[in-house]
Scaffold this motif. Structure first.
Motif, short mmCIF file in Angstrom:
data_model
loop_
_atom_site.label_atom_id
_atom_site.label_comp_id
_atom_site.label_asym_id
_atom_site.label_seq_id
_atom_site.Cartn_x
_atom_site.Cartn_y
_atom_site.Cartn_z
N ALA A 243 0.83 -1.21 0.00
CA ALA A 243 0.00 0.00 0.00
C ALA A 243 0.87 1.26 0.00
CB ALA A 243 -0.92 -0.02 1.22
N SER A 349 -6.66 0.41 -18.96
CA SER A 349 -7.48 1.62 -18.78
C SER A 349 -8.36 1.86 -19.99
CB SER A 349 -6.57 2.82 -18.51
OG SER A 349 -7.33 4.00 -18.37
N ASN A 354 -11.16 0.07 -13.95
CA ASN A 354 -10.92 1.15 -12.99
C ASN A 354 -9.58 0.94 -12.28
OD1 ASN A 354 -11.37 -0.85 -11.04
ND2 ASN A 354 -13.56 -0.36 -10.91
N ALA A 355 -9.26 1.82 -11.32
CA ALA A 355 -7.95 1.76 -10.66
C ALA A 355 -7.75 0.46 -9.91
CB ALA A 355 -7.80 2.96 -9.73
N TRP A 356 -8.79 0.01 -9.19
CA TRP A 356 -8.65 -1.23 -8.43
C TRP A 356 -8.50 -2.43 -9.36
CZ3 TRP A 356 -7.30 -3.65 -4.34
CH2 TRP A 356 -7.76 -4.94 -4.07
N GLN A 357 -9.22 -2.46 -10.45
CA GLN A 357 -9.10 -3.57 -11.40
C GLN A 357 -7.73 -3.58 -12.07
OE1 GLN A 357 -12.50 -2.73 -13.87
NE2 GLN A 357 -13.86 -4.11 -12.71
N ARG A 358 -7.22 -2.38 -12.38
CA ARG A 358 -5.87 -2.33 -12.97
C ARG A 358 -4.82 -2.83 -11.97
NH1 ARG A 358 -7.73 2.81 -14.70
NH2 ARG A 358 -6.41 3.82 -13.11
N PHE A 359 -5.01 -2.45 -10.71
CA PHE A 359 -4.06 -2.89 -9.69
C PHE A 359 -4.13 -4.40 -9.48
CE2 PHE A 359 -3.42 -3.98 -5.17
CZ PHE A 359 -2.08 -3.63 -5.04
N ARG A 360 -5.33 -4.94 -9.43
CA ARG A 360 -5.50 -6.36 -9.13
C ARG A 360 -5.13 -7.24 -10.31
NH1 ARG A 360 -11.50 -8.26 -8.00
NH2 ARG A 360 -11.53 -7.87 -10.26
N ASN A 361 -5.47 -6.82 -11.54
CA ASN A 361 -5.28 -7.68 -12.71
C ASN A 361 -4.00 -7.40 -13.50
OD1 ASN A 361 -7.83 -8.96 -12.28
ND2 ASN A 361 -8.85 -7.22 -13.24
N THR A 363 -1.08 -4.95 -12.07
CA THR A 363 0.08 -4.66 -11.21
C THR A 363 0.48 -5.88 -10.37
OG1 THR A 363 -0.60 -2.34 -11.09
CG2 THR A 363 0.99 -3.12 -9.45
#
Length: 448
Positions: A243, A349, A354-361, A363
């Motif tokens: 985080a 994007s 969204n930001a959470w989906q980009r982070f989870r899938n 990053t």
């Protein structure tokens, strides 16, 4: 014409360099590892028998008439000008021998052949001469050295990569192998053996020490607390560190924030324990501890935080470890996050993520190997923790862990059997982490 053309080929095929010779060479190269394996088993059996056999009463130790220790003692008695420390002398001799062998390896020729032959037998003899404190061990020493040297020379002579390749490999790997044998393998085997004996190490007690480790309050709580540490610490420290890595990545003053978060990792566990012991401090009257100062400021009674049972005090100690390890997780994961290709994030994007989906899938899969390294490193550190418990509670109020109780049983109670059993349990806890890390590394290599 056909017969005249094939005749030379047939003659060549049946010659010294034909398929028959190559087949024999290949067969010998396949036999060489078997010879080494059999020789290793025989050597280990002889070595264990020599070490564990009961001494013979009224038997005088035998000798070859030459002793390395007596030679060193004679050299030291010659005078102050030649009184060289024995460790430095032995080190110089070993280094000189290795440099000599490296100078001629892997040069072909008669001299190199005899150099390999002599060294394959001489080095094991000199090495196992150091085992002569055991009574009447000279026969075993010679047998072990001859078997080991003969197997090494045979395997080296018929190595698949050519004569001299195995000798060169052993030569370069010997220093590291000796250090691992003396500093890791031998102590590990000795600890396992000692865990089956009583506190003095004289009487065989079987699994009693392991029963004690899981039934006695000190052993039981050391196991339970270590399990809690190894589960909670890596999970919380990695999540918080990740985080920090994500949210501070593009924040203003990123460098200053990262330095402040990483600073606790630079503090020793002893220093961290002293700092947090002041925070948890409990006393009557004026409060020094930060937590109790806040509690009393709101009209409450001071609380002995490190004595709250069960498990609350362990979690408070665990907080100190997480505080010190979060900075390491943040630095490693921050570098991994920056290495994720921005094209993948932009593509996700554009697909509407969204930001959470980009982070989870995007990053998290891109930094999976770094997450494994962080989790494994912190987990092993949690299993080995000693200083925090020793400084803050001394293992009281059921806060002990395996590493602390292992030292406590050995130094305070002189119970070497209990200490060895706890060490073996600690090793068994570490093994799955190492296996998991190796599996993940292999998966990453296959993906690449």
């Amino acid at each position: 014409m056909t017969g005249t053309i094939q005749a030379p080929d047939t003659a060549r095929n049946t010659g010294a360099g034909g398929p028959d010779a190559s087949t024999r060479k290949s067969r010998r190269s396949r036999i060489a590892p078997i010879v080494l394996a059999v020789a290793g088993i025989v050597v280990v059996a002889l070595l264990l028998f020599m070490v564990t056999r009961a001494p013979v009463e009224d038997a005088r130790p035998t000798s070859l008439g030459f002793s390395l220790n007596s030679f060193f003692q004679w050299l030291g008695d010659l005078g102050p000008l030649v009184q060289i420390p024995l460790v430095l002398l032995a080190f110089a001799v070993v280094v000189g021998l290795i440099l000599l062998l490296i100078e001629f390896a892997p040069r072909p020729g008669r001299f190199y052949f005899w150099l390999r032959l002599v060294s394959c037998f001489a080095i094991p003899v000199l090495a196992f001469m150091l085992l002569r404190p055991y009574q009447n061990a000279v026969v075993y020493v010679l047998a072990i050295a001859v078997i080991l040297g003969g197997a090494l020379f045979y395997a080296d002579l018929h190595a698949r990569q050519g004569a001299g390749s195995l000798f060169q490999l052993v030569l370069f790997a010997a220093p590291a192998g000796i250090l691992l044998l003396i500093g890791l393998i031998y102590p590990a085997i000795a600890t396992v053996i000692q865990s089956f004996f009583d506190k003095t190490g004289d009487e065989f007690v079987g699994l009693e020490n392991y029963v004690w480790a899981f039934t006695n309050p000190q052993g039981f709580w050391s196991v339970i607390n270590s399990i809690i540490w190894v589960i909670v610490a890596p999970l919380v420290a990695t999540v918080v560190g990740l985080a920090y890595a994500v949210f501070i990545d593009r924040a203003r003053g990123e460098r200053i924030l990262k330095v402040l978060i990483f600073m606790p990792f630079a503090i020793s566990f002893v220093g961290a324990g002293i700092i947090w012991k002041f925070i948890y401090d409990f006393r009557q009257g004026d409060q020094v501890g930060l937590l109790n100062a806040i509690v009393t400021a709101f009209g409450g009674e001071p609380v002995s935080w490190l004595a709250i049972q069960p498990l609350v005090n362990t979690l408070l100690l665990l907080l100190v470890f997480i505080w010190s390890q979060t900075g390491l997780a943040m630095v490693i994961l921050s570098a991994a996050v920056k290495a994720v290709p921005p094209e993948q994030i932009e593509a996700a994007s554009l697909d509407g993520a969204n930001a959470w989906q980009r982070f989870r899938n995007v990053t998290v899969p891109g930094i999976r190997s770094s997450i494994v390294v962080v989790v494994t490193t912190i987990a092993i550190g949690a299993l080995k923790v000693y200083d925090i418990v020793a400084v803050m509670t001394g293992g009281r109020s059921d806060t002990t862990v395996l590493a602390f109780e292992m030292v406590n049983q050995q130094q305070r109670f002189q119970s070497y059997g209990h200490s060895a059993a706890l060490a073996v349990v600690l090793f068994l806890f570490v093994v799955p982490l190492i296996v998991f890390n190796v599996i993940q590394i292999r998966k990453q290599r296959e993906i690449r």
